[in-house]
Structures are given as C-alpha cells and as structure tokens.
Design an enzyme around this catalytic site. Structure first.
Site, PDB file in Angstrom:
ATOM      1  N   SER A  61      92.794  61.184  36.890  1.00  0.00           N
ATOM      2  CA  SER A  61      93.617  60.381  35.984  1.00  0.00           C
ATOM      3  C   SER A  61      92.907  59.081  35.630  1.00  0.00           C
ATOM      4  O   SER A  61      92.265  58.452  36.468  1.00  0.00           O
ATOM      5  CB  SER A  61      94.977  60.089  36.618  1.00  0.00           C
ATOM      6  OG  SER A  61      94.814  59.414  37.843  1.00  0.00           O
TER       7      SER A  61
ATOM      8  N   GLY B 194      96.375  62.548  33.997  1.00  0.00           N
ATOM      9  CA  GLY B 194      97.061  61.638  33.087  1.00  0.00           C
ATOM     10  C   GLY B 194      96.218  60.445  32.678  1.00  0.00           C
ATOM     11  O   GLY B 194      95.534  59.828  33.491  1.00  0.00           O
TER      12      GLY B 194
ATOM     13  N   ASN C  47     101.416  67.623  28.886  1.00  0.00           N
ATOM     14  CA  ASN C  47     102.541  66.749  29.193  1.00  0.00           C
ATOM     15  C   ASN C  47     102.728  65.766  28.027  1.00  0.00           C
ATOM     16  O   ASN C  47     101.969  65.779  27.053  1.00  0.00           O
ATOM     17  CB  ASN C  47     102.303  66.028  30.524  1.00  0.00           C
ATOM     18  CG  ASN C  47     103.596  65.687  31.241  1.00  0.00           C
ATOM     19  OD1 ASN C  47     104.589  65.325  30.613  1.00  0.00           O
ATOM     20  ND2 ASN C  47     103.593  65.816  32.550  1.00  0.00           N
TER      21      ASN C  47
ATOM     22  N   HIS D 242      82.336  56.544  14.867  1.00  0.00           N
ATOM     23  CA  HIS D 242      81.870  55.720  13.752  1.00  0.00           C
ATOM     24  C   HIS D 242      80.406  55.342  13.949  1.00  0.00           C
ATOM     25  O   HIS D 242      79.889  55.367  15.063  1.00  0.00           O
ATOM     26  CB  HIS D 242      82.705  54.437  13.658  1.00  0.00           C
ATOM     27  CG  HIS D 242      84.165  54.673  13.424  1.00  0.00           C
ATOM     28  ND1 HIS D 242      84.723  54.710  12.171  1.00  0.00           N
ATOM     29  CD2 HIS D 242      85.184  54.908  14.295  1.00  0.00           C
ATOM     30  CE1 HIS D 242      86.016  54.948  12.273  1.00  0.00           C
ATOM     31  NE2 HIS D 242      86.332  55.062  13.554  1.00  0.00           N
TER      32      HIS D 242
END
Length: 207
Positions: free
Chosen positions: A160, A142, A85, A115
């Site tokens: 989500s 999402g 999406n 890092h």
C-alpha cells in the site's frame, strides 16, 4: 496519410489532448462514469451493462466498487475475476492490460499518461502515453500508484502506498517510493498460506 491525434495517442507518440475527437471521447466516458457512480449495490445488472459499454475488454466475474474514474475506458482491458475497491483511477491514454484475478485496494491509480520533461515542450500542449500491464493474480495495495510504461509480473504483491516506476518480476513483493522488490514469493509461502486457509475453513465447518 496523416495520422489522427487518436492514432498518435494510442501509438504512444506525441499528441494533442485538445483534439475534438479525443475531447468527445472523454466527454462520453464521463457520462458513463457518472452514471456508474450513481448506481447502488442493488443494481448489479445496470453496473455490469455500463462497464461493458465503457471498457475495452472485461472478463467474467469482474467487480468495480464505485466511485471509479477513467479517462477513456476503451483502452482498459480486464481479465477474469478482477476486483477494484473504491476510488480507483485509471488514466488510459494508452492500453492498460490487467490479467485474471487481479485485485486492487482502494484508491489505486494507474497512469499511462505523461508529459515532456522540459517546460517549453510541456507548454506546447503536446502529451504522450506508455502502456501498463499487470499480470495474473497480482494484488495492488491501497493507494499504490503505477506509473507509465510499467509491467508488473504475475502473482505479485505491491505494498500500500507504493509508487511503481519500474518493472516488477513475477512472484515479487515490492514496496516503497520508488517501489523496490523486498523478496520473491517461494513455494513454501504458498504451502503455508494454503494450509492456513484450509485450516480456517475446516474450523468454520466444525462450528
């Protein structure tokens, strides 16, 4: 023979992102991404052509809704029938391997880049990455964030907004920050949903 910074990056070793070869690769990727994100829904052939030139591998039936963002593209390998999406972001300093029939909700982020943990080491400019893998048939909700080095199994559901920092086994439902496995999907879940979907389509046919 001394390794190039690109070879170091792909091997998951410390490398310098400011290396001219890597900078040129990212700039070329940005041009393609900008072109892709300017396309409209009535230009499917153009979108397909751009994705094929951008991504390392892409199976049949993949669809990525613009806008879409990626660092290099060449380290992204998509299986068949993958769906993203809008607003998904992939930082592919190392390989991101996504299996068949995987679906992303909006604003999913997959990070292979990370890092050093200490200030002095970070300020040196050295970076590194670790590959990510997502198994066949998984659904990533999402706003989920998949962190470096994570392997998500087959047929998983990631809730989500979840932040995945460790491996998730096959057939798991995982949610939260950090994401934890709620339970494993069972055969009766499949039977239940198969029946509901069959009933739904039968109802449509009868209307």
């Amino acid at each position: 023979m001394t390794k190039s910074q690109k070879d170091r990056m792909l091997a998951g070793e410390l490398y310098l992102a400011g290396d001219p070869e890597l900078v040129a690769m990212r700039q070329e990727c940005k041009k393609k991404i900008q072109a892709y994100n300017r396309t409209s829904s009535d230009e499917p052939a153009q979108r397909q052509k751009l994705l094929q030139s951008l991504l390392g591998e892409m199976g049949e039936g993949c669809y990525i809704e613009p806008p879409f963002y990626v660092d290099y593209g060449s380290q992204v390998k998509l299986g068949k029938g993958v769906y993203f999406n809008m607003d998904c972001m992939l930082l592919d300093t190392c390989e991101i391997k996504i299996g068949d029939d995987v679906m992303f909700g909006p604003r999913v982020s997959v990070y292979t880049a990370h890092h050093p943990l200490t200030k002095k080491a970070r300020l040196s400019g050295a970076e590194l990455g670790t590959p990510v893998e997502i198994g066949d048939g998984s659904w990533i909700g999402g706003g989920a964030i998949i962190n470096p080095g994570v392997k998500i199994g087959k047929n998983c559901v990631i809730g989500s907004g979840s932040v995945v920092v460790r491996d998730i086994p096959d057939n798991a439902i995982a949610v939260g920050n950090p994401a934890k496995v709620l339970r494993l999907l069972k055969p009766e879940d499949e039977a239940k949903w198969d029946q509901q979907v069959a009933d739904f389509f039968n109802e449509l046919k009868s209307e």
